[in-house]
Design a protein around this motif. Structure first.
Motif, PDB file in Angstrom:
ATOM      1  N   VAL A 288      22.150  -4.285  26.253  1.00 53.27           N
ATOM      2  CA  VAL A 288      22.076  -3.313  25.172  1.00 53.27           C
ATOM      3  C   VAL A 288      21.311  -2.073  25.608  1.00 53.27           C
ATOM      4  N   GLN A 289      20.279  -2.249  26.392  1.00 54.94           N
ATOM      5  CA  GLN A 289      19.449  -1.119  26.797  1.00 54.94           C
ATOM      6  C   GLN A 289      20.259  -0.107  27.606  1.00 54.94           C
ATOM      7  N   LYS A 290      21.149  -0.599  28.458  1.00 55.10           N
ATOM      8  CA  LYS A 290      21.973   0.314  29.252  1.00 55.10           C
ATOM      9  C   LYS A 290      22.900   1.125  28.359  1.00 55.10           C
ATOM     10  N   THR A 291      23.451   0.492  27.315  1.00 52.01           N
ATOM     11  CA  THR A 291      24.342   1.192  26.396  1.00 52.01           C
ATOM     12  C   THR A 291      23.581   2.266  25.636  1.00 52.01           C
ATOM     13  N   THR A 292      22.382   1.950  25.188  1.00 51.36           N
ATOM     14  CA  THR A 292      21.586   2.924  24.445  1.00 51.36           C
ATOM     15  C   THR A 292      21.180   4.084  25.345  1.00 51.36           C
ATOM     16  N   ASP A 293      20.831   3.779  26.593  1.00 48.98           N
ATOM     17  CA  ASP A 293      20.482   4.858  27.522  1.00 48.98           C
ATOM     18  C   ASP A 293      21.683   5.758  27.777  1.00 48.98           C
ATOM     19  N   PHE A 294      22.860   5.166  27.937  1.00 52.84           N
ATOM     20  CA  PHE A 294      24.060   5.957  28.181  1.00 52.84           C
ATOM     21  C   PHE A 294      24.373   6.849  26.987  1.00 52.84           C
ATOM     22  N   LEU A 295      24.289   6.310  25.774  1.00 61.12           N
ATOM     23  CA  LEU A 295      24.582   7.102  24.582  1.00 61.12           C
ATOM     24  C   LEU A 295      23.565   8.224  24.400  1.00 61.12           C
ATOM     25  N   ASP A 296      22.299   7.933  24.715  1.00 62.57           N
ATOM     26  CA  ASP A 296      21.258   8.942  24.591  1.00 62.57           C
ATOM     27  C   ASP A 296      21.475  10.068  25.602  1.00 62.57           C
ATOM     28  N   LYS A 297      21.765   9.709  26.835  1.00 62.04           N
ATOM     29  CA  LYS A 297      21.989  10.728  27.866  1.00 62.04           C
ATOM     30  C   LYS A 297      23.261  11.525  27.596  1.00 62.04           C
ATOM     31  N   SER A 298      24.299  10.861  27.108  1.00 60.58           N
ATOM     32  CA  SER A 298      25.544  11.584  26.831  1.00 60.58           C
ATOM     33  C   SER A 298      25.376  12.536  25.650  1.00 60.58           C
ATOM     34  N   THR A 299      24.557  12.171  24.666  1.00 56.26           N
ATOM     35  CA  THR A 299      24.289  13.066  23.539  1.00 56.26           C
ATOM     36  C   THR A 299      23.592  14.340  24.011  1.00 56.26           C
ATOM     37  N   TRP A 300      22.552  14.179  24.827  1.00 53.60           N
ATOM     38  CA  TRP A 300      21.826  15.346  25.334  1.00 53.60           C
ATOM     39  C   TRP A 300      22.705  16.186  26.253  1.00 53.60           C
ATOM     40  N   THR A 301      23.521  15.531  27.065  1.00 51.68           N
ATOM     41  CA  THR A 301      24.403  16.272  27.973  1.00 51.68           C
ATOM     42  C   THR A 301      25.432  17.078  27.199  1.00 51.68           C
ATOM     43  N   LEU A 302      26.070  16.457  26.219  1.00 51.13           N
ATOM     44  CA  LEU A 302      27.078  17.161  25.428  1.00 51.13           C
ATOM     45  C   LEU A 302      26.456  18.298  24.618  1.00 51.13           C
ATOM     46  N   ALA A 303      25.249  18.080  24.096  1.00 48.00           N
ATOM     47  CA  ALA A 303      24.575  19.141  23.343  1.00 48.00           C
ATOM     48  C   ALA A 303      24.239  20.319  24.256  1.00 48.00           C
ATOM     49  N   THR A 304      23.819  20.031  25.472  1.00 39.68           N
ATOM     50  CA  THR A 304      23.515  21.094  26.426  1.00 39.68           C
ATOM     51  C   THR A 304      24.776  21.856  26.815  1.00 39.68           C
ATOM     52  N   ILE A 305      25.862  21.130  27.041  1.00 38.38           N
ATOM     53  CA  ILE A 305      27.136  21.776  27.374  1.00 38.38           C
ATOM     54  C   ILE A 305      27.604  22.648  26.218  1.00 38.38           C
ATOM     55  N   LEU A 306      27.444  22.168  24.983  1.00 34.25           N
ATOM     56  CA  LEU A 306      27.853  22.941  23.811  1.00 34.25           C
ATOM     57  C   LEU A 306      27.071  24.244  23.705  1.00 34.25           C
ATOM     58  N   ILE A 307      25.766  24.171  23.887  1.00 34.97           N
ATOM     59  CA  ILE A 307      24.939  25.383  23.818  1.00 34.97           C
ATOM     60  C   ILE A 307      25.315  26.351  24.933  1.00 34.97           C
ATOM     61  N   ALA A 308      25.550  25.824  26.134  1.00 34.21           N
ATOM     62  CA  ALA A 308      25.935  26.683  27.254  1.00 34.21           C
ATOM     63  C   ALA A 308      27.280  27.363  26.988  1.00 34.21           C
ATOM     64  N   LEU A 309      28.237  26.621  26.443  1.00 33.46           N
ATOM     65  CA  LEU A 309      29.542  27.208  26.129  1.00 33.46           C
ATOM     66  C   LEU A 309      29.430  28.300  25.070  1.00 33.46           C
ATOM     67  N   ILE A 310      28.602  28.070  24.070  1.00 34.67           N
ATOM     68  CA  ILE A 310      28.428  29.064  23.014  1.00 34.67           C
ATOM     69  C   ILE A 310      27.787  30.334  23.585  1.00 34.67           C
ATOM     70  N   LEU A 311      26.763  30.159  24.427  1.00 28.70           N
ATOM     71  CA  LEU A 311      26.116  31.327  25.027  1.00 28.70           C
ATOM     72  C   LEU A 311      27.062  32.072  25.963  1.00 28.70           C
ATOM     73  N   LEU A 312      27.824  31.341  26.759  1.00 29.63           N
ATOM     74  CA  LEU A 312      28.776  31.983  27.662  1.00 29.63           C
ATOM     75  C   LEU A 312      29.874  32.708  26.889  1.00 29.63           C
ATOM     76  N   SER A 313      30.292  32.130  25.776  1.00 27.52           N
ATOM     77  CA  SER A 313      31.342  32.788  24.992  1.00 27.52           C
ATOM     78  C   SER A 313      30.838  34.087  24.372  1.00 27.52           C
ATOM     79  N   THR A 314      29.591  34.105  23.933  1.00 25.63           N
ATOM     80  CA  THR A 314      29.061  35.341  23.365  1.00 25.63           C
ATOM     81  C   THR A 314      28.792  36.380  24.445  1.00 25.63           C
ATOM     82  N   LEU A 315      28.431  35.936  25.638  1.00 22.58           N
ATOM     83  CA  LEU A 315      28.201  36.887  26.727  1.00 22.58           C
ATOM     84  C   LEU A 315      29.506  37.445  27.277  1.00 22.58           C
TER      85      LEU A 315
END
Length: 106
Positions: free
Chosen positions: A45-72
């Protein structure tokens, strides 16, 4: 395909994936982690929770980067055709002023 369309498609895909990853998680320890069983399974279970936590932060970072790049990427300048349309709009004429008759005070 314009840059607007490319960024719009990428942002939509990342948002959908982020929603899916967040909905799978459960703050009380349930969600996908409890569905997969106990810690006796491969990965646990711990591996699944770590994966979901890391994927959430990664996707959120990618989303912010895409939004900033689109405005630039959008400079906000108008093309030649757009500026001609705006230049051809006549200015509004001021409304005529009507004088009311003045009555003497008694």
């Amino acid at each position: 395909m314009s840059t607007f369309s490319i960024f719009l498609v990428l942002i939509t895909i990342v948002c959908f994936l982020l929603i899916v990853v967040i909905m799978v998680q459960n703050p009380k320890g349930g969600g996908l982690s409890s569905t997969l069983g106990g810690s006796t399974q491969m990965g646990g279970v711990q591996k699944t929770t770590d994966f979901l936590d890391k994927s959430t932060w990664t996707l959120a970072t990618i989303l912010i980067a895409l939004i900033l790049l689109s405005t630039l990427s959008f400079t906000g300048t108008l093309s030649d055709n757009d500026s001609k349309i705006i230049d051809n709009i006549p200015a509004a004429a001021p409304a005529p002023v009507q004088n009311a008759p003045v009555t003497p005070a008694k």
